[in-house]
Scaffold this motif. Sequence first.
Motif, PDB file in Angstrom:
ATOM      1  N   SER A  21     -32.481  25.696  40.630  1.00  0.00           N
ATOM      2  CA  SER A  21     -31.694  25.240  41.883  1.00  0.00           C
ATOM      3  C   SER A  21     -31.091  26.466  42.652  1.00  0.00           C
ATOM      4  N   GLY A  24     -33.905  29.586  45.815  1.00  0.00           N
ATOM      5  CA  GLY A  24     -34.550  28.821  46.849  1.00  0.00           C
ATOM      6  C   GLY A  24     -34.844  29.577  48.131  1.00  0.00           C
ATOM      7  N   LEU A  25     -35.071  28.932  48.900  1.00  0.00           N
ATOM      8  CA  LEU A  25     -35.465  29.715  50.351  1.00  0.00           C
ATOM      9  C   LEU A  25     -34.463  30.462  50.550  1.00  0.00           C
ATOM     10  N   GLY A  26     -33.156  30.246  50.272  1.00  0.00           N
ATOM     11  CA  GLY A  26     -32.119  31.406  50.755  1.00  0.00           C
ATOM     12  C   GLY A  26     -32.391  32.734  50.082  1.00  0.00           C
ATOM     13  N   ASN A  27     -32.919  32.665  48.901  1.00  0.00           N
ATOM     14  CA  ASN A  27     -33.328  34.107  48.071  1.00  0.00           C
ATOM     15  C   ASN A  27     -34.429  34.816  48.821  1.00  0.00           C
ATOM     16  N   ILE A 104     -27.264  19.140  53.158  1.00  0.00           N
ATOM     17  CA  ILE A 104     -28.116  20.210  52.856  1.00  0.00           C
ATOM     18  C   ILE A 104     -29.372  19.797  52.471  1.00  0.00           C
ATOM     19  N   PHE A 225     -24.122  30.032  49.011  1.00  0.00           N
ATOM     20  CA  PHE A 225     -25.302  29.318  49.218  1.00  0.00           C
ATOM     21  C   PHE A 225     -26.140  29.533  48.122  1.00  0.00           C
ATOM     22  N   SER A 226     -26.487  30.825  47.874  1.00  0.00           N
ATOM     23  CA  SER A 226     -27.434  31.268  46.791  1.00  0.00           C
ATOM     24  C   SER A 226     -27.311  30.601  45.590  1.00  0.00           C
ATOM     25  N   SER A 228     -25.938  27.653  44.895  1.00  0.00           N
ATOM     26  CA  SER A 228     -25.723  26.370  45.078  1.00  0.00           C
ATOM     27  C   SER A 228     -24.233  25.967  44.712  1.00  0.00           C
ATOM     28  N   VAL A 231     -20.851  21.941  46.223  1.00  0.00           N
ATOM     29  CA  VAL A 231     -21.220  20.489  46.328  1.00  0.00           C
ATOM     30  C   VAL A 231     -21.520  19.840  45.035  1.00  0.00           C
ATOM     31  N   THR A 233     -23.832  20.527  42.586  1.00  0.00           N
ATOM     32  CA  THR A 233     -24.878  20.737  41.573  1.00  0.00           C
ATOM     33  C   THR A 233     -24.752  21.308  40.357  1.00  0.00           C
ATOM     34  N   SER A 330     -34.915  23.335  43.947  1.00  0.00           N
ATOM     35  CA  SER A 330     -33.588  23.437  44.610  1.00  0.00           C
ATOM     36  C   SER A 330     -33.323  21.960  45.242  1.00  0.00           C
ATOM     37  N   SER A 333     -32.105  19.615  42.431  1.00  0.00           N
ATOM     38  CA  SER A 333     -30.558  19.707  41.977  1.00  0.00           C
ATOM     39  C   SER A 333     -29.911  19.215  43.120  1.00  0.00           C
ATOM     40  N   ILE A 334     -30.289  19.224  44.306  1.00  0.00           N
ATOM     41  CA  ILE A 334     -29.231  18.625  45.307  1.00  0.00           C
ATOM     42  C   ILE A 334     -29.179  16.940  45.087  1.00  0.00           C
ATOM     43  N   GLN A 388     -19.397  24.143  52.491  1.00  0.00           N
ATOM     44  CA  GLN A 388     -19.502  24.843  50.943  1.00  0.00           C
ATOM     45  C   GLN A 388     -18.054  25.665  50.631  1.00  0.00           C
TER      46      GLN A 388
HETATM   47  N1  PFF Z   1     -29.403  27.833  46.216  1.00  0.00           N
HETATM   48  C1  PFF Z   1     -30.448  27.474  47.097  1.00  0.00           C
HETATM   49  C2  PFF Z   1     -31.055  28.442  47.803  1.00  0.00           C
HETATM   50  O1  PFF Z   1     -30.701  29.585  47.765  1.00  0.00           O
HETATM   51  O2  PFF Z   1     -31.944  28.197  48.593  1.00  0.00           O
HETATM   52  C3  PFF Z   1     -30.031  26.518  48.027  1.00  0.00           C
HETATM   53  C4  PFF Z   1     -29.043  25.162  47.668  1.00  0.00           C
HETATM   54  C5  PFF Z   1     -29.269  24.519  46.579  1.00  0.00           C
HETATM   55  C6  PFF Z   1     -27.795  25.212  48.445  1.00  0.00           C
HETATM   56  C7  PFF Z   1     -28.637  23.498  46.063  1.00  0.00           C
HETATM   57  C8  PFF Z   1     -26.849  24.347  47.788  1.00  0.00           C
HETATM   58  C9  PFF Z   1     -27.086  23.371  46.808  1.00  0.00           C
HETATM   59  F1  PFF Z   1     -26.492  22.477  46.267  1.00  0.00           F
END
Ligand code: PFF
Length: 449
Positions: A21, A24-27, A104, A225-226, A228, A231, A233, A330, A333-334, A388
């Motif tokens: 989770s 994700g794209l964020g990392n 999201i 954000f990274s 998660s 929200v 999850t 990811s 998990s959302i 968030q």
């Molecule tokens: N953590 C994920 C990322 O870094 O891409 C994005 C994400 C997943 C944000 C789940 C929020 C969430 F609830």
Amino acid sequence: MTTNRGQFGSRLGFIFAAAGSAVGLGNIWGFPTQAASNGGAAFLLVYLILAFALAYPVLMAELILGRYTHGNSVAALSGIARGPVTKVIGTSTGLLGILVASMILSFYGIVAGWMLGYTVAYPLGVLGANDAANWLTGFTIPRNLILMGIFMLMTIAIIMGGVKEGIERWSSRLMPTLIITLIALAAYVLTLEGAMTGLRVYLIPDFSKIFSSQLILSALGSAFFSLSLGVGTMLVYGSYISDKEHLPSIGAQVALIDVGIAVLAGFLILPVMYVAAERGVEIFSASGALLSEDTLILTVLPELFATMGTVGIALATAFFFLMTIAALTSSISILEVPVAFIVERFQWSRKQAALVAGGLIASLSAVIILDFERLFGAVIALSTRYGQPLLGLLLCVFVGWVWQRNTLLAELQKNDPEVANGLFWRIWPVYVRFVCPVIIAVIFYRSLV
Ligand code: PFF
């Protein structure tokens, strides 16, 4: 409430799912480019400190609350309320979390669809299906809708499988694949001309940049954000952990994997950009900053791969496959956040709930695609910049102030009778009560003005 609920089959299964989770794209594209334009290793240092000093305590708040109530996010937050007022606030916070989670996923699904399209387009090009390949990578409404729809169906299908057979099974397959692909790509790219320049930009610290408050705020936002957070999850995943597990240490492992993969992605993305520069691809914008985000992934990288012949096709396929996997672990998990709520609150079957919640979120994505210019950026800002942090703040207030301290302690004592004398219990409660809410309130305030 504990009967008929899913549960992770093993500790490792949980760690793969929660790290899936978080990673994700964020990392893979957010963190490395931010580091590159903000002082390299100096940014890394700030990010590491914030991830452990602020994001980890909030992650623990979600995991402990989830495991204590063994319920969905709304049930958990209203379950620890002490009276009618806190109950209403708890229920509203849980519902708001579901709304923000859905927002999201609605933009995440669009971007993930693009990644899927690029993964398939490169091999199709080799097979001579150039029209199909061009269609998959061209920015058109039908292509955006169809790829988003396919990605959402993949997400829904995994969630329909349940906690153990869906989430855990797929995360345990996909996460090791992701790590191996990332290491192999980085190792190869580091051998190419220009890679060392990128590595220097990444690793030589420029401390003049890190004292800007803007930088600290953006590092904090990415850490949030990274991991998660906010929200629900991690709360919902926490609700599927067995009472036998020692939460502070598995939470720390999840945070370490998340940060570790962001750092590792830096060893791929920065060198790749300078390899591209070496081959004549433009990597700086008019203002002199490194190109990032969509331009980096959808323009710079394809241009680079195009200069590399067959190797470029293999690299491109592996890279976009990596991005698709990161997005999928990811997105599941959302989607689990609304699904857990619908199943438990309205007694729907998991399959029905996944189809309906996934379908509604996909419809929201479709609306965004149809009015992309106006809605895409707005939904991202609303959910990640405002939603968030606000939810994280409410969560800390609930866990720090509303939840009775002795039930909280009893939850941690389930598998560690000595926890009251340990470091975690001496530091963490103070953090969630005072430090986290204040810092998050500051970020939130700053993002408003
Ligand atoms: N953590 C994920 C990322 O870094 O891409 C994005 C994400 C997943 C944000 C789940 C929020 C969430 F609830």
